[in-house]
Write an enzyme that holds these catalytic residues in place. Sequence first.
Site, short mmCIF file in Angstrom:
data_model
loop_
_atom_site.label_atom_id
_atom_site.label_comp_id
_atom_site.label_asym_id
_atom_site.label_seq_id
_atom_site.Cartn_x
_atom_site.Cartn_y
_atom_site.Cartn_z
N THR A 42 0.85 -1.19 0.00
CA THR A 42 0.00 0.00 0.00
C THR A 42 0.89 1.23 0.00
O THR A 42 2.05 1.19 0.44
CB THR A 42 -0.96 0.00 1.21
OG1 THR A 42 -0.20 -0.06 2.41
CG2 THR A 42 -1.93 -1.16 1.13
N VAL A 44 1.21 4.42 1.51
CA VAL A 44 1.87 5.07 2.65
C VAL A 44 2.83 4.09 3.33
O VAL A 44 3.92 4.47 3.75
CB VAL A 44 0.85 5.65 3.64
CG1 VAL A 44 1.54 6.29 4.84
CG2 VAL A 44 -0.04 6.68 2.95
N CYS A 45 2.44 2.82 3.42
CA CYS A 45 3.32 1.82 4.04
C CYS A 45 4.62 1.69 3.24
O CYS A 45 5.71 1.66 3.82
CB CYS A 45 2.61 0.47 4.13
SG CYS A 45 1.15 0.50 5.20
N THR A 46 4.51 1.64 1.94
CA THR A 46 5.68 1.55 1.09
C THR A 46 6.57 2.78 1.27
O THR A 46 7.79 2.67 1.43
CB THR A 46 5.27 1.38 -0.39
OG1 THR A 46 4.48 0.19 -0.50
CG2 THR A 46 6.48 1.28 -1.30
N LEU A 49 8.37 2.63 4.78
CA LEU A 49 9.44 1.65 4.87
C LEU A 49 10.59 1.98 3.93
O LEU A 49 11.75 1.71 4.26
CB LEU A 49 8.88 0.25 4.61
CG LEU A 49 7.84 -0.24 5.64
CD1 LEU A 49 7.42 -1.67 5.31
CD2 LEU A 49 8.31 -0.13 7.06
#
Length: 156
Positions: A42, A44-46, A49
């Site tokens: 997804t 924002v997660c990408t 990280l």
Amino acid sequence: MSITKGQAAPDFQLYNTEKELVTLSEQKGKNVVLLFFPAAFTGVCTKELCRFRDEMSQYNNLNAQVYGISVDLPFTLGEFKKQQNYNFPLLSDFNKEVASNYGSLYGDWILGLKGVAKRSAFVIDKAGIVQYAEVLEDAGKEPDYAKIDAVLAELN
């Protein structure tokens, strides 16, 4: 239950993408950054990280072990790690126990999904004590990177 600064970090064992058990208490002697995130692949997660991936030399210099944690399967996280070239372990909390123990679990998330990890960041010192805790209710927000970095710098 919410985790706050000054308390002992709840211990856990989770599988990484190589299907090896990682135990938090075995990390004593290192500073640890735990990054709970809602879902692999997804936006924002990408982005979050990738920011840690790109700054990993800084975290290595601060004697900090970074872990990304989600409720995704280890196999999913393995592909996510491979595609994004993450240089730190991703851990599967598929049973949602660790996110729950850290106060980082949505009861209800988007599309009626239940039991998804909240975007959260915890800094744990070399003795296993929480020195920073940030749990975001809005999955579209990112953790305060400057605060995480400042706490780690103070610990060294």
